[in-house]
Scaffold this active site. Structure first.
Site, PDB file in Angstrom:
ATOM      1  N   THR A 164      80.040  50.558  56.462  1.00  0.00           N
ATOM      2  CA  THR A 164      81.091  51.551  56.637  1.00  0.00           C
ATOM      3  C   THR A 164      80.749  52.858  55.930  1.00  0.00           C
ATOM      4  O   THR A 164      80.041  52.850  54.908  1.00  0.00           O
ATOM      5  CB  THR A 164      82.406  51.003  56.034  1.00  0.00           C
ATOM      6  OG1 THR A 164      83.356  52.072  55.929  1.00  0.00           O
ATOM      7  CG2 THR A 164      82.221  50.446  54.644  1.00  0.00           C
ATOM      8  N   TYR A 183      87.289  48.005  48.980  1.00  0.00           N
ATOM      9  CA  TYR A 183      86.731  47.744  50.317  1.00  0.00           C
ATOM     10  C   TYR A 183      85.305  48.299  50.422  1.00  0.00           C
ATOM     11  O   TYR A 183      84.362  47.583  50.791  1.00  0.00           O
ATOM     12  CB  TYR A 183      87.637  48.364  51.395  1.00  0.00           C
ATOM     13  CG  TYR A 183      86.987  48.394  52.749  1.00  0.00           C
ATOM     14  CD1 TYR A 183      86.736  47.209  53.442  1.00  0.00           C
ATOM     15  CD2 TYR A 183      86.588  49.604  53.330  1.00  0.00           C
ATOM     16  CE1 TYR A 183      86.109  47.237  54.679  1.00  0.00           C
ATOM     17  CE2 TYR A 183      85.968  49.633  54.562  1.00  0.00           C
ATOM     18  CZ  TYR A 183      85.732  48.447  55.234  1.00  0.00           C
ATOM     19  OH  TYR A 183      85.094  48.471  56.450  1.00  0.00           O
TER      20      TYR A 183
END
Ligand code: UDP
Length: 334
Positions: free
Chosen positions: A127, A151
């Site tokens: 990501t 995250y």
């Protein structure tokens, strides 16, 4: 890869961990179109059984050594695509344990079983969150890796694990750093269906006078004051995975690369594009910034284009929104 090598791969099985989710399912569709057989391993905690349409489904946990050993022995995949993860930034801040356990511990357990099987390549869903607040944009892959939430840190940890496993054990891998996935299959067989939905484009399409879309922040250092993101059509992400698979099967190494378009759009630009597609105003209201949103996240798209020979085809905002709307109109998964 030469055409003769691609023919040899026709019918080859690929293990798709998390293949019943949004990006995983679109990638299974693209894999099948390219002649592979996607074998999905998914707990179906957040994925959907009806998204698994292009190959067998094994319902199970990638951290379960017996389940994974059985799948590997039965299907003998030539590679693994690993999508399974928790994906909400706010949730990762409220419950980091869930994120470290799901995204890191389960992946470690999975890799342990995989290493005991064979050194087949791993393509990992990473990501843009691994970069944190960008120092410069477009963001190149050698930008400092300073994630600002759990995250992003979980994804960076797995990137590091894969790099180390390549160095020590020879496990080939590619970490694909997604920017903002959006849109849906143009045939609307599959699409975005998170519960709860937090992503901008599906929420813009659902906005009503009584539930207007909240625009988070109007005082960012951007031309219209709202955040800028690099929206990439999920089908383009899917085709990038197929290109990455061909690439890693014909070479070795541990790679990481951005998947984005190199173009940014502001929140207001997304709302305006949706208004043009819908032919009506999108009710919206302005709110304060959220703590966690960087002003601008735009990929440098040069590396993936040159290494994978891949270019996005459907990632203009109009096409993304039209495809998302078609899916939203017919799906019961909302
Ligand atoms: N956003 C917004 N309202 C919403 C959801 C998102 O203004 O209800 C903004 C968010 O601040 C970000 C952009 O839209 O700048 C994209 O958000 P999304 O959650 O889709 O992806 P993110 O970039 O957070 O991963």
């Amino acid at each position: 890869m030469k055409q003769s090598e691609e023919k040899v791969l026709a019918g080859a099985k690929v293990l798709v961990v998390g293949g019943a989710g949004y990006i995983g399912a679109h990638t299974c569709q693209a894999l099948a179109k390219a002649g592979f057989v996607p074998v999905v391993l998914d707990t179906l905690e957040t994925g959907y059984r009806e998204f698994v349409q292009w190959g067998p489904l094994v319902q199970g946990d990638c951290a379960d050594p017996q389940v994974v050993a059985d799948v590997l022995a039965q299907y003998q995949p030539v590679a693994v695509l690993h999508f399974a993860a928790k994906i909400s930034v706010p949730e990762s801040e409220q419950n980091p344990q869930l994120y470290y356990e799901h995204n890191v511990v389960k992946t470690l357990a999975f890799l342990r079983t995989l290493l005991a099987y064979q050194l087949i390549p791993v393509i990992f869903s990473s990501t843009a969150a691994v970069y944190g607040n960008p120092i410069q944009t477009p963001i190149e892959e050698d930008h400092p890796l300073l994630p600002i939430n759990p995250y992003g840190r979980t994804k960076l940890m797995v990137e590091s694990i894969l790099a180390d496993y390549h160095k020590a054990y020879g496990l080939p891998s590619i970490c694909l750093r997604y920017f903002n996935a959006a849109g849906a299959d143009p045939e609307a067989q599959i699409g975005e269906a998170h519960d709860p939905e937090t992503h901008l484009i599906p929420l813009v399409l659902r906005a009503t006078d009584t539930h207007p879309i909240k625009v988070f922040g109007t005082d960012y250092p951007t031309p219209d004051g709202t955040c800028i993101r690099d929206y990439i059509h999920v089908c383009d992400l899917a085709s990038a995975h197929v290109a990455a698979l061909h690439f890693i099967l014909s070479t070795s190494g541990a790679y990481h690369m951005n998947l984005g378009t190199g173009e940014g759009a502001s929140v207001l630009a997304v709302i305006q594009a949706a208004e043009a597609v819908l032919g009506r105003p999108v009710p919206h209201e302005f709110h304060a910034r959220r703590d966690v949103d960087p002003a601008i996240l735009v990929a440098s798209a040069a590396l993936s284009r040159s290494v994978l020979g891949w270019t996005p085809q459907r990632s203009d905002l109009k096409t993304i929104i039209e495809d998302a709307l078609r899916w939203a109109g017919q799906s019961h998964l909302k």
